[in-house]
Design a protein around this motif. Structure first.
Motif, short mmCIF file in Angstrom:
data_model
loop_
_atom_site.label_atom_id
_atom_site.label_comp_id
_atom_site.label_asym_id
_atom_site.label_seq_id
_atom_site.Cartn_x
_atom_site.Cartn_y
_atom_site.Cartn_z
N PHE A 186 28.00 31.68 33.29
CA PHE A 186 26.84 31.38 32.45
C PHE A 186 26.05 32.66 32.16
N PHE A 187 25.82 33.45 33.20
CA PHE A 187 25.10 34.71 33.00
C PHE A 187 25.86 35.66 32.07
N TYR A 188 27.18 35.66 32.22
CA TYR A 188 27.98 36.54 31.35
C TYR A 188 27.82 36.13 29.89
N ALA A 189 27.90 34.84 29.63
CA ALA A 189 27.76 34.37 28.25
C ALA A 189 26.38 34.73 27.69
N LYS A 190 25.34 34.61 28.51
CA LYS A 190 23.98 34.91 28.06
C LYS A 190 23.74 36.41 27.89
N SER A 191 24.48 37.23 28.66
CA SER A 191 24.24 38.68 28.60
C SER A 191 24.96 39.36 27.43
N LEU A 192 25.93 38.67 26.84
CA LEU A 192 26.64 39.26 25.71
C LEU A 192 25.66 39.55 24.57
N GLY A 193 25.73 40.73 24.03
CA GLY A 193 24.83 41.13 22.96
C GLY A 193 23.55 41.77 23.42
N HIS A 194 23.28 41.71 24.73
CA HIS A 194 22.07 42.32 25.26
C HIS A 194 22.37 43.63 26.00
N SER A 195 23.36 43.59 26.88
CA SER A 195 23.71 44.78 27.65
C SER A 195 25.21 44.77 27.93
N GLU A 196 25.93 45.73 27.35
CA GLU A 196 27.37 45.79 27.56
C GLU A 196 27.71 46.07 29.02
N GLU A 197 26.92 46.93 29.67
CA GLU A 197 27.17 47.26 31.06
C GLU A 197 26.94 46.05 31.96
N LEU A 198 25.87 45.28 31.67
CA LEU A 198 25.58 44.09 32.46
C LEU A 198 26.66 43.03 32.29
N SER A 199 27.05 42.77 31.06
CA SER A 199 28.08 41.76 30.83
C SER A 199 29.42 42.17 31.43
N ASP A 200 29.72 43.48 31.37
CA ASP A 200 30.97 43.97 31.96
C ASP A 200 30.96 43.80 33.48
N GLY A 201 29.80 44.07 34.08
CA GLY A 201 29.68 43.91 35.53
C GLY A 201 29.81 42.46 35.94
N ILE A 202 29.19 41.55 35.18
CA ILE A 202 29.27 40.12 35.50
C ILE A 202 30.71 39.63 35.35
N LEU A 203 31.39 40.09 34.30
CA LEU A 203 32.78 39.68 34.08
C LEU A 203 33.68 40.18 35.21
N THR A 204 33.45 41.41 35.65
CA THR A 204 34.24 41.95 36.76
C THR A 204 34.02 41.16 38.03
N LEU A 205 32.76 40.80 38.29
CA LEU A 205 32.45 40.00 39.48
C LEU A 205 33.08 38.61 39.38
N CYS A 206 33.13 38.06 38.16
CA CYS A 206 33.79 36.77 37.96
C CYS A 206 35.28 36.86 38.29
N ASN A 207 35.90 37.96 37.89
CA ASN A 207 37.32 38.15 38.17
C ASN A 207 37.57 38.26 39.67
N ILE A 208 36.65 38.95 40.37
CA ILE A 208 36.77 39.05 41.83
C ILE A 208 36.67 37.67 42.46
N MET A 209 35.70 36.86 42.01
CA MET A 209 35.53 35.52 42.54
C MET A 209 36.74 34.65 42.25
N ARG A 210 37.27 34.76 41.03
CA ARG A 210 38.41 33.94 40.64
C ARG A 210 39.62 34.25 41.52
N TYR A 211 39.82 35.54 41.82
CA TYR A 211 40.97 35.92 42.65
C TYR A 211 40.86 35.33 44.05
N SER A 212 39.62 35.21 44.54
CA SER A 212 39.44 34.67 45.89
C SER A 212 39.57 33.15 45.92
N LEU A 213 39.40 32.50 44.78
CA LEU A 213 39.43 31.04 44.74
C LEU A 213 40.76 30.49 44.27
N GLU A 214 41.44 31.21 43.40
CA GLU A 214 42.71 30.73 42.85
C GLU A 214 43.86 31.41 43.57
#
Length: 371
Positions: A186-214
């Motif tokens: 949700f935060f990633y979707a909201k951060s798009l268009g506001h801060s590329e660095e923030l959205s990139d960081g959130i997406l990377t953290l999502c990928n880390i979480m996904r790897y631990s869950l799937e």
């Protein structure tokens, strides 16, 4: 302690020696009790020598040749052994018995006595004691297979236990991981268009979480090495974002990773260990990770200069747990070495890869970190 280990290692030999000593001792006591002359002990040894030779000789042949399943070699060995049994029992009858009983040694000059010994003594002794020896061989092999199965089951249970502990330790560091993962999306979707660095960081953290869950593990509990490397890159990348890309990290990959599989959450432990104890911003001594794959094995090493002062908090599964998992998954097929010096720390993992478990091409690649 060394003596106990030696006895355990050669317990079969000691058990045989103990049985024979006990038997001979009882016989000797019987002889003394009956008032028989002590030299009869020598007669007893002479009498049992051919039987002992046949039994243990058969043992040697069975244990030496049957597991190899080479029929021709086994048959030749049995023929030669039968001939040797005939020679031993002839020696006992014509030489040792006369010596033991004080009679004259006489070697037959006709064929008939030799044929009678061959058919009536050597052949029957060979058949009976070889049959007993064969039964003993199968009993030992059955016990060996039972021990191997028990050890295999124990290693499998330890591997499963280590995997569960690793997953639990990783998830325990997260608060309701599914909720956190959805919230990050949700935060990633909201951060798009506001801060590329923030959205990139959130997406990377999502990928880390996904790897631990799937879990993408196969029936052997392994994952693709490429997925493990992507996970490492994401963890390193999120740390770079935390420190405004000031971390000095050198990550080198050599060889072809396609198709290679390993047990999960092992390499991340070595990476986290370097982050926890290493000097992160020293340009002269960057943290260095090197992963190399060849036709026989793959190695992963982590080098870091030790940090002075407070250490980074880590939520990893720990090196002790990793050692147990490696021992269970790759018994005698891996090495984990540590060089703990005053100012530097190096840890290196090497795993033998079964040729049938991965696809390897002669082409070699060398890649640096994507950050």
């Amino acid at each position: 302690m060394a003596l106990v280990q030696f006895i355990k290692k050669h317990r079969v030999v000691f058990s045989h020696v103990g049985v024979w000593l006990g038997f001979l001792t009882l016989w000797a006591l019987t002889i003394v009790h009956d008032g028989t002359k002590p030299e009869n002990i020598f007669k007893m040894l002479v009498t049992f020598m051919p039987a002992a030779y046949t039994f243990y000789g058969s043992n040697f042949i069975f244990f030496r040749f049957l597991p190899k399943r080479k029929v021709a070699t086994f048959v030749i060995a049995e023929i030669l052994f039968f001939i040797s049994c005939f020679v031993v029992i002839s020696l006992e009858i014509f030489v040792l018995q006369p010596i033991a009983y004080g009679t004259e040694i006489g070697i037959p000059t006709t064929v008939t006595p030799w044929v009678e010994i061959l058919m009536n003594e050597a052949l029957w002794m060979y058949l009976i004691l070889s049959t007993l020896s064969l039964g003993y061989y199968h009993l030992r092999q059955s016990l060996k297979r039972a021990r191997e199965l028990k050890i295999s089951q124990k290693l499998k249970l330890e591997a499963e236990k280590g995997k569960l502990e690793a997953e639990y330790a990783f998830l325990r560091a997260q608060i309701n991981p599914h909720f956190l993962h959805n919230t990050l999306n949700f935060f990633y979707a909201k951060s798009l268009g506001h801060s590329e660095e923030l959205s990139d960081g959130i997406l990377t953290l999502c990928n880390i979480m996904r790897y631990s869950l799937e879990s993408d593990e196969d029936e052997n509990g392994t994952v693709l090495l490429m997925k493990e490397v992507e996970h490492l890159w994401n963890v390193i990348k999120i740390n770079q974002l935390r420190f405004s890309n000031r971390l000095q990290i050198d990550f080198q990959i050599r060889g072809e990773l396609e198709g290679v599989r390993i047990i999960p959450l092992v390499l991340i432990t070595l990476v986290e260990n370097a982050f926890k104890h290493g000097e992160l911003s020293n340009k002269e001594y960057p943290i260095r990770f090197v992963l190399e794959v060849n036709e026989e094995d793959f190695t992963f090493s982590a080098f870091n200069k030790k940090r002075k002062g407070p250490k980074e908090t880590s939520h990893g599964i720990g090196l002790d747990n990793t050692r147990k998992r490696l021992a269970a998954a790759y018994p005698e097929k891996h090495t984990l070495t540590v060089q703990d010096e005053e100012d530097f720390y190096t840890i290196s993992l090497s795993i033998k890869l079964a040729q049938s478990k991965y696809k390897y091409t002669p082409k070699s690649i060398e890649a640096a970190q994507p950050f």
